[in-house]
Design a protein around this motif. Structure first.
Motif, short mmCIF file in Angstrom:
data_model
loop_
_atom_site.label_atom_id
_atom_site.label_comp_id
_atom_site.label_asym_id
_atom_site.label_seq_id
_atom_site.Cartn_x
_atom_site.Cartn_y
_atom_site.Cartn_z
N UNK A 270 52.75 94.28 87.27
CA UNK A 270 53.59 95.24 87.98
C UNK A 270 53.98 96.36 87.02
N UNK A 271 53.58 97.59 87.29
CA UNK A 271 53.91 98.70 86.38
C UNK A 271 55.42 98.88 86.23
N UNK A 272 55.81 99.42 85.10
CA UNK A 272 57.22 99.70 84.83
C UNK A 272 57.56 101.12 85.28
N UNK A 273 58.77 101.28 85.77
CA UNK A 273 59.24 102.62 86.14
C UNK A 273 60.06 103.17 84.98
N UNK A 274 59.39 103.36 83.85
CA UNK A 274 60.08 103.86 82.67
C UNK A 274 60.63 102.72 81.83
N UNK A 275 61.36 103.10 80.80
CA UNK A 275 61.92 102.14 79.87
C UNK A 275 62.24 102.83 78.56
N UNK A 401 67.89 95.70 67.27
CA UNK A 401 67.13 96.83 67.81
C UNK A 401 66.90 96.67 69.31
N UNK A 402 66.60 95.44 69.72
CA UNK A 402 66.28 95.21 71.13
C UNK A 402 67.52 95.27 72.03
N UNK A 403 68.68 95.44 71.46
CA UNK A 403 69.85 95.70 72.29
C UNK A 403 69.83 97.10 72.87
N UNK A 404 69.12 98.01 72.19
CA UNK A 404 69.09 99.40 72.65
C UNK A 404 67.69 99.91 72.96
N UNK A 405 66.68 99.05 72.84
CA UNK A 405 65.32 99.46 73.18
C UNK A 405 64.60 98.29 73.83
N UNK A 406 63.55 98.59 74.57
CA UNK A 406 62.77 97.54 75.25
C UNK A 406 61.53 97.16 74.45
N UNK A 472 55.49 95.86 70.35
CA UNK A 472 56.22 94.62 70.06
C UNK A 472 57.35 94.48 71.06
N UNK A 473 57.42 93.33 71.71
CA UNK A 473 58.50 93.05 72.64
C UNK A 473 59.44 92.01 72.10
N UNK A 474 60.56 91.77 72.79
CA UNK A 474 61.46 90.69 72.38
C UNK A 474 60.74 89.35 72.42
N UNK A 475 61.27 88.39 71.70
CA UNK A 475 60.66 87.07 71.64
C UNK A 475 60.44 86.49 73.03
N UNK A 476 59.20 86.02 73.26
CA UNK A 476 58.77 85.38 74.50
C UNK A 476 58.64 86.35 75.67
#
Length: 509
Positions: A270-275, A401-406, A472-476
């Motif tokens: 499913x494509x993302x609508x931004x991020x 970092x992942x608190x403010x970025x995806x 790189x994404x958050x863990x899992x």
């Protein structure tokens, strides 16, 4: 993990079976548009024509055996016994993992006839077999999987599909080249230091280093060995998700494997609508990079912004606890690398008969284990424990970092594909490299985090060669990085738009 063939458009052109995506091929076989024998014959004909130019597939099995197995798959379908989405697929496993009946050489020099065939499948290979694949051979890899340059004295070297004078990278170089050239619908690979990222980036395809534990290592898995993982390579994010779903899942004999529901392939696509994306680029100049790499990747990040993603920039790694920041990265990495890689090679090193056969890169890793980073003595258990604490602090810094970025972005490589006769770049952007893999330092971050790290095509530069972006994404969060890839693919379709010249009747030399 499941795929309803009725949801995948069946290909209209039946004259180029090898051009179909894995999902299209699966739907065509399930729907009776094409037989497994026709698929196998088409792929073997294509391999005969193209593979001699690149040497991506090795240990290829006899044609008559493969066609006979394909006929058995057709007979199963006639009885209503479809095994899975890969029913009738030709598949070649990276030559570091066992496939029953085929030799596992690992590219390590010894007479090929002296390598006995494996007696059983590796864990993820069992799952691919259960999904219906037919194993046609292996994909080439550097000796013992060391280095991002695919050559060895058993099978020879593998060439880049976009320029036969250049390398496709490694250690999954054969797998990535095979997928780019349509020699395989999809491929498996493995990644310790970028081997599912650098080769896909240099061959204009997708690769995914999954979250650690997503694809279990099998009965040989060790609690301490949190480095290399197996994962998929494909020309589309959907195929990437499908193969990941097949390879992954809990295994009781693998103590670090993840339990829980299987991968939801539909959700992955499913494509993302931004991020929000964070572009680390070259870490403020800490990582030497060729200008063409940055030119291509900067343009790709700008295109992501045009797709509705909010882009922010950062020029350093987060310092947290005992991890001192960017300048701490290489020392931390070398400690882990020497222990895990050097420890695995040490039995060959200590046997005089095999030590003489090892290439310098392998000796370097064992020497590092035995003599330490500064030659002051062996790496001790206390050293490894201290490194583990710093690695954990790096991970916690990225949690911030992942608190403010995806997603966090980096290039897949610091250089463009280099000459196939060069073992490794001894300098990058005028700066000397201290080891055979220092020029791959950009790949160490995803490995140390244990987080899902995806490679997607970034585009092509003035040289006519490709490079990729690491996501790189958050863990899992494997599903999340696959969704970003699906969004990117819908807008760019690089593997379809820019095909190797070998597929259009030309030779890119």
């Amino acid at each position: 993990m499941s795929l309803d063939p009725s949801t995948v458009p069946r290909p209209d052109d039946l004259t180029r079976i090898v051009d179909w995506s894995g999902a299209e091929l699966s739907a065509a076989i399930a729907g009776g548009q094409v037989t497994c024998v026709e698929v196998m014959a088409a792929y073997l004909d294509h391999i005969d024509l193209v593979n001699p130019h690149v040497n991506a597939i090795v240990s290829l099995r006899p044609r008559d055996e493969l066609l006979a197995e394909a006929a058995e798959k057709d007979a199963r379908l006639a009885r209503g016994e479809r095994q899975g989405w890969m029913h009738g697929f030709p598949h070649a496993v990276k030559d570091l993992a066992d496939v029953a009946g085929l030799p596992t050489t690992k590219g390590f020099y010894r007479p090929l006839e002296s390598v006995p065939p494996a007696t059983c499948d590796a864990g993820f290979v069992q799952r691919i077999r259960a999904a219906g694949a037919i194993f046609i051979g292996k994909t080439n890899t550097p000796e013992l999987g060391l280095g991002s340059q695919t050559y060895n004295r058993v099978h020879g070297l593998t060439r880049n599909p976009y320029d036969l004078t250049r390398t496709p990278g490694g250690s999954s170089g054969g797998a990535a080249a095979a997928v780019a050239l349509r020699l395989l619908p999809v491929a498996d690979g493995s990644d310790f230091m970028g081997s599912l990222r650098n080769p896909p980036g240099w061959t204009n395809v997708y690769g995914l280093r999954p979250s650690f534990g997503r694809v279990p290592a099998g009965e040989g898995e060790l609690f301490v060995d949190q480095g290399s993982v197996a994962g998929p390579i494909a020309r589309t994010p959907l195929d990437l998700a499908l193969l990941l779903g097949t390879m992954s899942g809990y295994a009781a004999q693998a103590p670090l494997s993840l339990d829980g529901p299987g991968l939801d392939v539909a959700a992955c696509c499913r494509p993302l609508a931004g991020g929000r994306v964070l572009w680390l680029r070259d870490l403020g100049g800490y990582l030497p990079m060729e200008p063409e790499v940055l030119e291509i990747c900067d343009a790709a990040v700008e295109r992501l912004a045009g797709l509705g993603f909010e882009v922010t920039f950062r020029d350093e790694l987060p310092a947290h606890g005992g991890f001192r920041g960017t300048d701490d990265l290489w020392e931390l990495w070398r400690t882990y690398r020497h222990v895990l890689a050097g420890g695995a090679i040490r039995p060959l090193y200590e046997d005089p008969r095999t030590r003489a056969m090892l290439k310098p890169e392998a000796v370097y890793e064992v020497d590092g284990l035995l003599h330490g980073l500064a030659g002051a003595g062996p790496i001790t258990a206390a050293d490894l424990l201290a490194a583990s604490a710093r690695r954990s602090d790096l991970y916690r810094g990225f949690l911030g970092l992942f608190e403010t970025t995806d997603f966090v972005l980096l290039p897949t490589a610091q250089v463009m594909p280099f000459d196939v006769r060069t073992p490794w770049p001894e300098q990058v952007a005028g700066r000397p490299m201290s080891s055979y893999h220092r020029w791959m330092e950009v790949a160490t971050i995803g490995t140390l985090l244990g987080a899902p790290t995806l490679a997607m095509p970034a585009g092509f530069g003035p040289s006519g060669l490709p490079v990729g972006l690491q996501v790189i994404g958050p863990n899992h969060a494997d599903t999340a990085v696959l969704r970003l890839a699906a969004t990117w693919h819908a807008a760019t379709r690089w593997p379809e738009r820019r095909r190797p010249k070998l597929l259009t009747g030309g030779r890119s030399v």
